[in-house]
Design a protein around this motif. Structure first.
Motif, PDB file in Angstrom:
ATOM      1  N   GLY A   1       0.832  -1.251  -0.165  1.00 57.83           N
ATOM      2  CA  GLY A   1      -0.344  -0.080   0.109  1.00 57.83           C
ATOM      3  C   GLY A   1       0.906   1.259   0.108  1.00 57.83           C
ATOM      4  O   GLY A   1       1.955   1.208   0.326  1.00 57.83           O
TER       5      GLY A   1
ATOM      6  N   GLY B   1       2.636   4.216   1.125  1.00 56.86           N
ATOM      7  CA  GLY B   1       3.239   4.179   2.564  1.00 56.86           C
ATOM      8  C   GLY B   1       3.901   3.086   3.330  1.00 56.86           C
ATOM      9  O   GLY B   1       4.128   3.154   4.505  1.00 56.86           O
TER      10      GLY B   1
ATOM     11  N   ILE C   1      -2.689  11.270 -10.617  1.00 55.70           N
ATOM     12  CA  ILE C   1      -1.986  11.133  -9.569  1.00 55.70           C
ATOM     13  C   ILE C   1      -2.605  11.999  -8.406  1.00 55.70           C
ATOM     14  O   ILE C   1      -2.972  11.467  -7.080  1.00 55.70           O
ATOM     15  CB  ILE C   1      -0.493  11.542  -9.631  1.00 55.70           C
ATOM     16  CG1 ILE C   1       0.297  10.447 -10.525  1.00 55.70           C
ATOM     17  CG2 ILE C   1       0.093  11.700  -8.135  1.00 55.70           C
ATOM     18  CD1 ILE C   1       1.720  10.836 -10.585  1.00 55.70           C
TER      19      ILE C   1
END
Ligand SMILES: Nc1ncnc2c1ncn2[C@@H]1O[C@H](COP(=O)(O)OP(=O)(O)O)[C@@H](O)[C@H]1O
Ligand SMILES: Nc1ccn([C@@H]2O[C@H](COP(=O)(O)OP(=O)(O)O)[C@@H](O)[C@H]2O)c(=O)n1
Ligand SMILES: [Mg+2]
Length: 215
Positions: free
Chosen positions: A29, A31, A74
Motif C-alpha cells: 500500500g 506508505g 495522480i
C-alpha cells in the motif's frame, strides 16, 4: 581405396538467445515503505530501482504532452494507463545498463500486469509484498514531507481504496502462482530490512553464514 564419408557441417544456429532481465515487483500500500526498502536492496544486492510513481512524476516535470493527464490522475489517486507507464519503465530499463530490476509500485492493477507481460514477455522472479495497516501507512504518508500533491488526507483515502480494489487482486494473482514473499512492514526500517535480506540472500549463502557462526 578408402571410402570418403561426408559429414554434413552443421550450420551455426541462427536464433540468438538473449537473456531476459531479472525483475522483482515490489508491491504494498501507499506508505508501506517500498521506496525506503528498495534503496537498501540496491545497496546490498546490485539491483536497479525503478519506481513507477517516480518515473511518472519525472514525466510531469519534463513537460511531456502526457504531463497534465498524469498529474490529474495522480492527484485523484487513479492509475495511469499502462501504455504510458510501461514505456517509461522500458526506457529506464534500457538506459540502466543493468539486468536486475526492482519495479516498485507496478503492476498496480490487472491492466498494468497483463500489459507488462504481453509487451515485455517478462515474468517476475518473485513479488515482494509489504504488508502494513492503513493506520500506520497514513501516519507515514502524512509525515513524508516530500511535497507530493497526493500526500493529503483526501487523496490518501482514494489511494487506499484503489489499493484494496485494484492492487491487492494483483498480489493475489501472484500468490496463487506461489510467487509472493510477504514481509511484515509495520516494524521499524531495520527490522523490515532484515526480513527483506532473508528473501534476497541465496539459500546456500544462508547456510554458509550459519556454519561460520557456529564454528
Ligand atoms: N518501517 C518504517 N517505519 C517507519 N517509517 C517508515 C518505515 N519505512 C518507511 N518509512 C517512512 O514512511 C514514509 C513512506 O515510506 P516510502 O518508502 O516512501 O513508502 P512507499 O514507497 O511504499 O509509499 C517515508 O517518510 C519513510 O521515511
Ligand atoms: N503503476 C503505477 C504507479 C503509480 N501510479 C500513480 O502514481 C501515484 C503515486 O505512486 P507511488 O508508487 O509513487 O506512491 P507510493 O505507493 O510510493 O506512495 C499513484 O497513486 C498513481 O496515481 C500509477 O498510475 N501507476
Ligand atoms: Mg514510493
Amino acid at each position: 581405396m578408402g571410402t570418403v564419408v561426408e559429414t554434413p557441417v552443421k550450420e551455426a544456429d541462427a536464433t540468438v538467445t538473449v537473456k531476459k532481465p531479472t525483475v522483482v515487483f515490489v508491491l504494498g500500500g501507499p506508505g508501506s515503505g517500498k521506496g525506503t526498502q528498495c534503496a537498501n536492496i540496491v545497496e546490498h544486492f546490485g539491483y536497479t530501482h525503478l519506481s513507477a510513481g517516480d518515473l511518472l512524476r519525472a514525466e510531469i516535470k519534463s513537460g511531456s504532452e502526457n504531463g497534465t493527464m498524469i498529474q490529474n490522475m495522480i492527484k485523484e489517486g487513479k492509475i495511469v494507463p499502462s501504455e504510458v507507464t510501461i514505456k517509461l519503465l522500458q526506457k529506464a530499463m534500457e538506459e540502466s545498463g543493468n539486468d536486475k530490476f526492482l519495479i516498485d509500485g507496478f503492476p498496480r492493477n490487472e491492466e498494468n500486469r497483463a500489459a507488462f507481460e504481453a509487451v515485455t514477455k517478462i515474468e517476475p522472479e518473485f513479488v515482494l509484498f509489504f504488508d502494513c495497516s492503513e493506520e500506520e501507512m497514513e501516519r507515514r504518508i502524512l509525515n513524508r514531507n516530500q511535497g507530493r500533491e497526493d500526500d493529503n488526507v483526501e487523496t490518501i483515502r482514494k489511494r487506499f481504496k484503489v489499493f484494496l480494489e485494484s492492487s491487492l487482486p494483483v498480489v493475489q494473482y501472484y500468490e496463487a502462482k506461489g510467487k509472493v514473499r510477504k514481509i511484515d512492514a509495520a516494524k521499524p526500517v531495520a527490522e523490515v530490512f532484515d526480513a527483506v535480506k532473508a528473501v534476497f540472500t541465496p539459500k546456500d549463502e544462508k547456510v554458509k553464514h550459519y556454519s561460520c557462526t557456529i564454528l
